[in-house]
Design an enzyme around this catalytic site. Structure first.
Site, short mmCIF file in Angstrom:
data_model
loop_
_atom_site.label_atom_id
_atom_site.label_comp_id
_atom_site.label_asym_id
_atom_site.label_seq_id
_atom_site.Cartn_x
_atom_site.Cartn_y
_atom_site.Cartn_z
NE ARG A 1 -3.65 -2.50 0.55
CZ ARG A 1 -4.60 -2.95 1.37
NH1 ARG A 1 -5.07 -2.18 2.32
NH2 ARG A 1 -5.11 -4.17 1.22
CD GLU A 49 -3.49 3.78 3.04
OE1 GLU A 49 -4.13 4.47 3.83
OE2 GLU A 49 -3.51 2.53 3.05
NE ARG A 83 -5.84 2.40 12.29
CZ ARG A 83 -6.89 1.95 11.62
NH1 ARG A 83 -7.18 0.68 11.62
NH2 ARG A 83 -7.66 2.75 10.93
CG HIS A 84 -2.00 2.90 8.15
ND1 HIS A 84 -2.69 3.54 9.13
CD2 HIS A 84 -2.91 2.55 7.19
CE1 HIS A 84 -3.98 3.60 8.79
NE2 HIS A 84 -4.14 3.00 7.62
CD GLU A 122 -9.94 -2.96 8.62
OE1 GLU A 122 -9.62 -1.80 8.33
OE2 GLU A 122 -9.50 -3.96 8.01
CB SER A 144 -11.79 -4.95 4.99
OG SER A 144 -12.82 -4.12 4.55
NE ARG A 146 -4.04 -2.54 10.55
CZ ARG A 146 -4.89 -1.77 9.88
NH1 ARG A 146 -6.17 -2.06 9.88
NH2 ARG A 146 -4.47 -0.71 9.23
#
Lengths: 561, 561
Positions: B333, B335, B341-342, B484, B487, B535
């Protein structure tokens, strides 16, 4: 999850997915407007006119297709007035999890004579259908299993229903309610040879388009047979371009179920031996292993590389006291090699292990792991092996216990005795590896062996030199049917010697600083190796192209699907 | 592999790795010239002068370090004339697999009172050493276990030997021959509390540099304790910069052994349920999921992308009749999120499954898999859980059977009753997710639950709309301790609806052609989800940063080691 099923009483199914609620083209094409939230509408408004135009065109195209697809349903509609069986067949509305019926589905492989006279529900693909007067014969397929089914005009089925069944496109998915009937003569063409299904109800779950890009029967035909009888086979590019259909063949199902088994046997064996599974990063800051054949990634404002192997990281885990580690994951090679055995992305089964005094402790662990894999495949995947053999015949895979280990100099001697001219410190060419495989098979009757003590000059910088003869090294390859499946070695675990060897190979020390530094704070002697999963599957099954054992292969010319 | 060991007779060890053959600086720095093959020499000749100069500098630097490191050995050399124990200690020559001694090593965890009076060989790290008059106390460490060892001037050890032992740098790896002795008072600071080792011989296998970048004792100290007593703790960047050492702590060893367990439990549970493991490509031709947050790769003369998830491929496997599939692999990712948490690269545990009539069949399979993981961890990894708790205290992880499932609207109601203002179709913010976790814990006493039926507008284009209320969708997230971890959704398995939904999201249809085409030839209804491994480990253990559960984490600012 599948309960043994006899006659089940369940609430009438019609209200939830009614065949009465005929599926019209309009309904299938677009969602009701209420389905579009305001957020989505804003998003759409923001699109350019050009995009909208394109979308309209696409939508028109989709509408046309939908119309065509709804033909089946429409055909039925026009005739249903005088059809006593009209509630017994049709096309389900799109399955959106509308309800939870209390209905069990029986698997095709479970359809055996002990279910005779039972009424069952089965979901399967229509493999073939053939109308014959007032009857229609279907072959229903589920993965590697199939069964014959019959719908005939009579008490349970109308003329219209039989016609409907005959028109269902191949590869469509259907739900049928049927009575299991024993047959007097074995049905040779099906996996379930002793029974057939007498269909009482049939509903289409998902329709296939009428023109398939390839025929499954062609795709499983042995090439020789195709040639001899002038019948079609499917070439590799067509297969790979339409992989989703090619993967449905019994051969593909068997290959990838067996490959799943290779991974499981690999991990289970190592876990039992006390190995820990690790996860290593694939995006790395420096092209550590020399810099050639590496893919570059844009990484925010800088650039990075895709790991050519997890080797440096698994070694760091050894320095971090994990003692014995393995990992299963993708490795990336930017090699422009268009051969039967090269992929730009493949799955590495990697092992690294601290040893006490000699790297042969590690060779023994790896060869035992391979032997456990071979035994597990032989004992638990015989059906899959036989299925693949039908299309691609090969000799059963042979191995010895303990595994044969030859030294590189012995291999050179063997090759020279067969007329090959080569230097002492020359690496083996691919043809020589294959020839060697044949010579070893003749002499030792094994398809699996270890070649130990490669010349130092042909191995990577982190390979430990042989203590007795510094022209050689503590390194090894493993071979299956004459092709390399593993490359490994004792690694240099001393920062100074590693520095020297890196300089020797003209590697920029700055770029491998973290790696070399890992050995500065006490490092145990260790060795390991990396196995190519696709090659193991290919060679175990005696296949001839690694693209057959990669679900979605990547090579210099193929990036899709 | 470890045999129970009493007194072992083995060929004298001295000739193969003699402490007599003193290791001099010159010897350690460079390989004999004979070690360089002609191929290598040519390679070296080809290097530029500049590179050679740099290399010389590096070599000089290495030589200096080597000299320093050989000091131990030299010290010994100067005094050995009058040392009766001179053959009993020293520094081994670099372990190059010179020989295969018939010697078994006993593991530290096996050192228990039933071995009392036995002479054993142990390989371990020097965790600490403390000289005290004519004695030297060592703590020897092996992974999470350690034992006290003692060398004292007497019959078996000379003054010089004790001095040598006292000077061994922390984290060096040593082989010791010692007698196991029961102790009267428990040794509270060691895992092996009932015995100590009386050393008779000691050889250094691998020396650590004297200055460690971080102290292991500091690295396992609970932060509160460090603050209170003014004792050092280690900050995250120092840990990650020196990950090889940080991973040696009892806490890290426990975290990653437990993580290995998560993967194993995940796969074993799914294999038992009939799932097949698949391998999906990470290099893909189009940024399929909208195009944002994707890393670009140079691919020969074109460019490609790194897969943000295996989702499209696992769905294709469902269309290819694999029925139930899982895969474990990296996802990427791009991002620019710098949160606790990323990560830009993490390990996805992915599931996809055809269902019969309702996607809740899939939710049930996934939640049962999670429950099996939680139970397996609780039952088989209690030591690891307790070890982590010592440094990072947390409440035991709670879960219900069957798993609690709430609908999104219920969650909104719960949050509103707690004073949160939010719209019906608004996604949950991270703080609201956490608050919801606390409210759910209070009300239902569980740390794990499913939130079902998200608004359609906040989910990806391939999400199946809810059949009853088109503002919602057949999609779900799963949460652990309010964060989370998964998903998932029922996917649209109809090519037309999928086309429409893609257009709705302004996705270029050309780029996802292969994906959409997969659904044209009969596709079963299916659902699935993707779990973030790091996670799960973090939240199960009640940790607060995902970098603690990634061996070599990648974030926008970190690409090394």
């Amino acid at each position: 999850m599948q309960k043994p099923l006899t006659l089940i009483s369940y609430p009438p199914f019609v209200p939830m997915m009614p065949c009465l609620e005929k599926v019209s083209a309009e309904k299938r094409v677009s969602l009701p407007l209420s389905c579009r939230s305001s957020a989505e509408e804003e998003q759409q408004a923001a699109q350019s006119k050009k995009a909208l135009k394109k979308q309209q065109k696409e939508a028109e195209k989709a509408a046309k297709k939908a119309e065509k697809q709804a033909k089946l349903a429409t055909d039925q509609q026009t005739t249903e007035e005088d059809d006593f069986a009209q509630d017994r067949y049709g096309v389900y509305a799109l399955m959106q999890s509308q309800e939870k019926p209390d209905r069990s589905l029986v698997r095709v492989c479970e359809l055996t004579p002990d279910r005779a006279e039972q009424t069952v529900w089965v979901r399967a693909r229509v493999h073939t259908s053939r109308a014959k007067g007032k009857q229609c014969f279907l072959v229903l397929r589920q993965q590697q299993w199939n069964v014959q089914a019959l719908v005939a005009v009579g008490e349970k089925a109308s003329k219209q229903m039989v016609k409907f069944c005959a028109n269902i496109t191949k590869e469509s998915i259907v739900d049928v309610e049927a009575v299991v009937q024993k047959v007097e003569q074995k049905i040779e063409s099906c996996s379930q040879q002793d029974v057939e299904l007498h269909i009482q109800k049939l509903f289409v779950v998902s329709q296939a388009e009428p023109r398939l890009p390839l025929q499954l029967d062609d795709a499983v035909r042995p090439e020789v047979e195709g040639d001899e009888e002038g019948r079609a086979t499917v070439n590799q590019d067509t297969r790979l371009d339409n992989r989703v259909i090619d993967l449905r063949t019994t051969t593909s199902q068997a290959i990838f179920r067996l490959q799943s088994g290779v991974c499981q046997l690999f991990r289970d064996t190592l876990t039992k031996k006390g190995f820990v599974e690790i996860q290593t990063p694939k995006i790395i800051s420096a092209a550590s292993e020399g810099g050639a054949n590496v893919f570059t990634v844009s990484y925010f404002k800088t650039s990075a590389y895709l790991a050519q192997s997890p080797q440096l990281y698994k070694q760091m885990c050894i320095c971090a006291d994990f003692d014995k580690v393995f990992c299963v994951g993708p490795v990336f090679r930017a090699e422009d090699s268009n051969t039967h055995r090269h992929l730009t992305e493949f799955v590495g089964l990697d092992i690294e292990m601290a040893f006490n005094y000699h790297y042969h402790e590690v060779i023994d662990s790896i060869t035992d792991t391979m032997v456990q894999i071979f035994k597990g495949l032989r004992d638990n995947f015989q059906t899959e092996i036989q299925t693949v053999c039908k299309q691609y015949p090969s000799e059963p895979f042979k191995f010895l216990e303990p595994t044969l280990r030859l030294e590189f100099t012995e291999a050179v001697a063997l090759l020279r005795s067969a007329g090959v001219e080569m230097g002492d410190e020359e690496d083996l060419s691919t043809p020589n590896e294959k020839l060697l495989g044949r010579l070893v098979k003749e002499k030792y009757d094994t398809d699996f062996y270890v070649l130990d003590k490669y010349p130092l000059a042909v191995r990577p910088f982190y390979t430990m030199p042989d203590p007795q003869n510094p022209k050689y090294s503590n390194s090894y390859d493993m071979f299956m049917r004459g092709e390399e499946i593993l490359s490994g070695a004792q690694r240099v675990h001393d920062a100074q010697l590693l520095t020297e060897r890196a300089l020797h190979h003209s590697i920029d020390l700055e770029k491998i600083k973290a790696y070399i530094d890992s050995f500065r704070y006490g490092a145990p002697p260790h060795a390991g190796g990396g196995i190519g999963l696709e090659r193991v599957t290919m060679l175990y099954l005696g296949l001839h192209n690694v693209r057959q054992t990669s679900m979605f292969p990547r090579d210099p010319k193929r990036l899709t699907p």
